[in-house]
Design an enzyme around this catalytic site. Structure first.
Site, PDB file in Angstrom:
ATOM      1  N   LYS A   1       0.849  -1.195   0.000  1.00  0.00           N
ATOM      2  CA  LYS A   1       0.000   0.000   0.000  1.00  0.00           C
ATOM      3  C   LYS A   1       0.887   1.249   0.000  1.00  0.00           C
ATOM      4  CE  LYS A   1      -3.374   2.295   2.912  1.00  0.00           C
ATOM      5  NZ  LYS A   1      -4.085   2.271   4.181  1.00  0.00           N
TER       6      LYS A   1
ATOM      7  N   GLY B   1      -4.317  -1.935   5.717  1.00  0.00           N
ATOM      8  CA  GLY B   1      -3.588  -3.093   5.202  1.00  0.00           C
ATOM      9  C   GLY B   1      -4.228  -4.416   5.586  1.00  0.00           C
ATOM     10  N   ARG B   2      -4.582  -4.568   6.853  1.00  0.00           N
ATOM     11  CA  ARG B   2      -5.114  -5.869   7.329  1.00  0.00           C
ATOM     12  C   ARG B   2      -6.565  -6.092   6.918  1.00  0.00           C
ATOM     13  NH1 ARG B   2      -3.526  -2.286  11.043  1.00  0.00           N
ATOM     14  NH2 ARG B   2      -5.014  -1.401  12.518  1.00  0.00           N
TER      15      ARG B   2
ATOM     16  N   LYS C   1      10.741   0.177  13.379  1.00  0.00           N
ATOM     17  CA  LYS C   1      11.234   0.474  12.023  1.00  0.00           C
ATOM     18  C   LYS C   1      12.253   1.612  12.083  1.00  0.00           C
ATOM     19  CE  LYS C   1       6.799  -0.490   9.709  1.00  0.00           C
ATOM     20  NZ  LYS C   1       5.703   0.113   8.957  1.00  0.00           N
TER      21      LYS C   1
ATOM     22  N   GLU D   1      -3.085  -6.118  15.640  1.00  0.00           N
ATOM     23  CA  GLU D   1      -2.657  -4.817  15.120  1.00  0.00           C
ATOM     24  C   GLU D   1      -3.802  -3.810  15.255  1.00  0.00           C
ATOM     25  OE1 GLU D   1      -1.292  -3.976  10.895  1.00  0.00           O
ATOM     26  OE2 GLU D   1       0.674  -4.250  11.817  1.00  0.00           O
TER      27      GLU D   1
ATOM     28  N   HIS E   1      -1.694 -32.312  20.053  1.00  0.00           N
ATOM     29  CA  HIS E   1      -0.487 -33.036  20.454  1.00  0.00           C
ATOM     30  C   HIS E   1       0.639 -32.058  20.761  1.00  0.00           C
ATOM     31  CE1 HIS E   1      -2.281 -36.897  19.449  1.00  0.00           C
ATOM     32  NE2 HIS E   1      -2.903 -36.220  18.508  1.00  0.00           N
TER      33      HIS E   1
ATOM     34  N   GLU F   1      10.993  -4.528   3.914  1.00  0.00           N
ATOM     35  CA  GLU F   1      11.080  -5.941   3.524  1.00  0.00           C
ATOM     36  C   GLU F   1      10.633  -6.114   2.071  1.00  0.00           C
ATOM     37  OE1 GLU F   1       9.635  -4.679   6.151  1.00  0.00           O
ATOM     38  OE2 GLU F   1      10.149  -5.814   7.962  1.00  0.00           O
TER      39      GLU F   1
HETATM   40  O1  F6P Z   1       4.228  -2.623   9.635  1.00  0.00           O
HETATM   41  C1  F6P Z   1       2.859  -2.811   9.695  1.00  0.00           C
HETATM   42  C2  F6P Z   1       2.213  -2.560   8.382  1.00  0.00           C
HETATM   43  O2  F6P Z   1       2.129  -1.204   8.218  1.00  0.00           O
HETATM   44  C3  F6P Z   1       0.851  -3.224   8.295  1.00  0.00           C
HETATM   45  O3  F6P Z   1      -0.155  -2.496   8.860  1.00  0.00           O
HETATM   46  C4  F6P Z   1       0.719  -3.436   6.832  1.00  0.00           C
HETATM   47  O4  F6P Z   1      -0.267  -4.387   6.544  1.00  0.00           O
HETATM   48  C5  F6P Z   1       2.104  -3.883   6.470  1.00  0.00           C
HETATM   49  O5  F6P Z   1       2.952  -3.099   7.295  1.00  0.00           O
HETATM   50  C6  F6P Z   1       2.497  -3.728   5.035  1.00  0.00           C
HETATM   51  O6  F6P Z   1       2.364  -2.421   4.598  1.00  0.00           O
HETATM   52  P1  F6P Z   1       2.437  -2.026   3.057  1.00  0.00           P
HETATM   53  O7  F6P Z   1       1.309  -2.686   2.358  1.00  0.00           O
HETATM   54  O8  F6P Z   1       2.346  -0.542   3.020  1.00  0.00           O
HETATM   55  O9  F6P Z   1       3.757  -2.523   2.532  1.00  0.00           O
END
Ligand code: F6P
Length: 554
Positions: free
Chosen positions: A212, A273-274, A518, A359, A390, A218
């Protein structure tokens, strides 16, 4: 305008206090006795809707409990909060945005205004853009740099840009269309990249950079690694557009990465995002199951939206689950919630709900910045049954804490093998039954005597065999997993989480807590690679940096 409702101190409300007194009165409530005393308890404490069946009869709840919890929901103005969310009020006050994931599943012809602009034409346009892409890939018209059709799609994304799509695309594997395999690359760990890329051919692989913000470390690092790998495998910069597309609300950053304008699928800041798997973030889902199944998924979520919006609270699944969660978290000191899917295809639901719930509701201040006065979101954990039985179910049965559990199980398996599914279903039921029934000291002793043990051994072993029981659970039954039912199931939990946030008066749609790590990460990295000479803020971190540097020098 930001969300204006002044959060109440829920703990000061008369109903909250009545619930506190009721909690004392419930100290010796026994579920076993409640079932024995009321042959209709199952009928009374269960309901169906949107293709789901919810049994909440195995809870530490009487008629009065439910009445009081419903009164609480009314006293905090839940109905207005629900309306405010659907109407696009800026419930995400700290970021000045509405939370309109529900708009993504509304039918054609509906209107949803954000700052006076109807967003539905944008939603429809992106669905159309997705339909075209999915059609071209499924029909072999989208080709890689050697003119071969695409066979593998890699979603590069993390958090909400990973967990929801992975849950759904893997849960709906029985609905997958032939020809395209979906993979996920989330962590910055090079081993994940190495293992995945070893399975792929660049000429037939399409990467979706799903972010987004298009600013997530990452994701950007993995996208760069993927680009390097593609070039090393014979791809060229000129043909990059055939292998890299993006889903993002940050168009400029995606273009700067090298993605063509027409291959960028837009996102909007009014989708968190979620909560985003219903948007173009769901592209891997659509590529796996096709657009008509994707629309079924949306339709299932929409049916849950309508249920949430219109069903009376007493028959409202998200409201019931939310209030029971509050009952245990705030009145019985439960600190966690287990999510236990008894189905291989639903194995990722716990991870998705972990992000969704933790979150969203892992907050300590209310909408107006004042501290909350009680506990908020629980730890969400669990995993697929029977494996958990288990591993960690021991703690559910005999641990010292109260851990409510949600069991999720389909009636029909896609892959019947002998009587496996009967056993799987039986195990699901017997787990919730065991949690509720437990085993008394008398029962444990009688069992040991029946085995012919000496009285000394009976007395020695009995305490270890006692299981307290009276431990609560809900069971959600799906007739069979389908796009529609899965859509309803995921939306059920979205609305559960929202309901709880509305009662606690917190903002379920921001996530400032994840930012600090971060920010600090940049300083730690600079010290590790030697571009920053000053010491870290604390001795432990500096010591660990030194350890890393020492190892890498040697
Ligand atoms: O670090 C948390 C977060 O901001 C989440 O809320 C989000 O889903 C995820 O990182 C990924 O964010 P993006 O879609 O902006 O890469």
């Amino acid at each position: 305008m930001a969300y204006h409702r002044q959060p109440l101190d829920v703990l000061a409300l008369p109903t909250w206090q009545a619930l506190q007194q009721h909690r004392q009165a419930m100290q010796h409530f026994s579920m076993r006795d409640a079932f024995a005393g009321n042959p209709k308890r199952f009928e009374q404490f269960s309901l169906s809707g949107c293709g789901l069946f919810l049994d909440y009869s195995k809870n530490l709840a009487s008629d009065e409990t439910i009445t009081l919890l419903m009164a609480l929901a009314r006293e905090v103005g839940l109905e207005q909060s629900i309306r405010a969310m659907f109407d696009g009020e800026k419930l995400n006050a700290s970021e000045g945005r509405p939370a309109l994931h529900t708009a993504l599943r509304r039918p054609l012809g509906d209107k949803v205004l954000v700052d006076g602009v109807d967003v539905m034409p944008h939603v429809q346009r992106v669905l159309q853009q997705m339909t075209e892409l999915v059609g071209r890939i499924h029909n072999g018209l989208w080709r890689g740099f050697t003119e071969k059709p695409i066979t593998d799609v890699v979603n590069i994304g993390i958090g909400g840009s990973f967990l929801g799509p992975q849950l759904v695309s893997e849960a709906l594997l029985p609905f997958a269309q032939r020809g395209v395999r979906c993979h996920y690359l989330a962590n910055i760990d090079g081993s994940e990249f190495h293992e995945l890329s070893a399975k792929l051919q660049a000429e037939t692989t399409l990467f979706i950079v799903s972010s987004k913000s298009f600013g997530t470390l990452e994701t950007l690092k993995n996208a760069q690694a993927a680009r390097g790998w593609y070039l090393a495998q014979g791809g060229s910069e000129a043909e990059l557009y055939r292998h890299f597309i993006a889903v993002s609300s940050n168009r400029e950053a995606a273009v700067a990465f090298g993605i063509r304008e027409e291959n960028i699928f837009p996102m909007w800041d009014w989708v968190g995002g979620r909560y985003s798997l219903w948007s173009a973030i769901g592209l891997p889902i659509a590529l796996s199951i096709g657009m008509s199944n994707f629309k079924e998924l949306l339709a299932g979520a929409y049916s849950m939206d309508m249920h949430f919006k219109t069903a009376p609270f007493e028959q409202n699944m998200p409201v019931l689950l939310a209030l029971l969660g509050i009952w245990y978290g705030n009145f019985w000191d439960a600190q966690s919630q287990a999510i236990l899917p008894y189905d291989h295809y639903l194995r990722n639901i716990t991870k998705h709900l972990q992000q969704l719930d933790m979150e969203s509701n892992g907050k300590s201040v209310r909408q107006d910045g004042s501290p909350v006065s009680g506990s908020t979101g629980p730890v969400i954990w669990g995993g697929v049954g029977c494996n958990g039985q288990h591993a960690y179910h021991q703690l559910l049965h005999q641990g010292t804490g109260l851990i409510p559990a949600d069991f999720i199980v389909p009636v029909v398996s896609f892959n019947p093998v002998a009587d496996h599914h009967q056993w799987l279903y039986a195990n699901c039921l017997s787990q919730s039954q065991a949690l509720m029934l437990g085993k008394s000291r008398e029962e444990a002793e009688a069992e040991l005597r029946a085995k012919g043990m000496s009285e000394d051994d009976v007395q020695r072993l009995a305490p270890h065999k006692v299981i307290p029981g009276n431990r609560p659970s809900n069971t959600l039954v799906l007739e069979r997993i389908s796009p529609r039912r899965l859509g309803a199931l995921v939306a059920l939990y979205e609305h559960k989480v929202f309901t709880q946030s509305a009662i606690w008066g917190i903002n379920a749609f921001d996530q400032w807590g994840v930012e600090l790590g971060k920010e600090l990460g940049k300083g730690v990295y600079s010290r590790m690679v030697g571009s920053e000479q000053s010491s870290a803020e604390d001795g432990s971190t500096q010591g660990l940096i030194n350890y890393f540097r020492g190892r890498h020098r040697g």
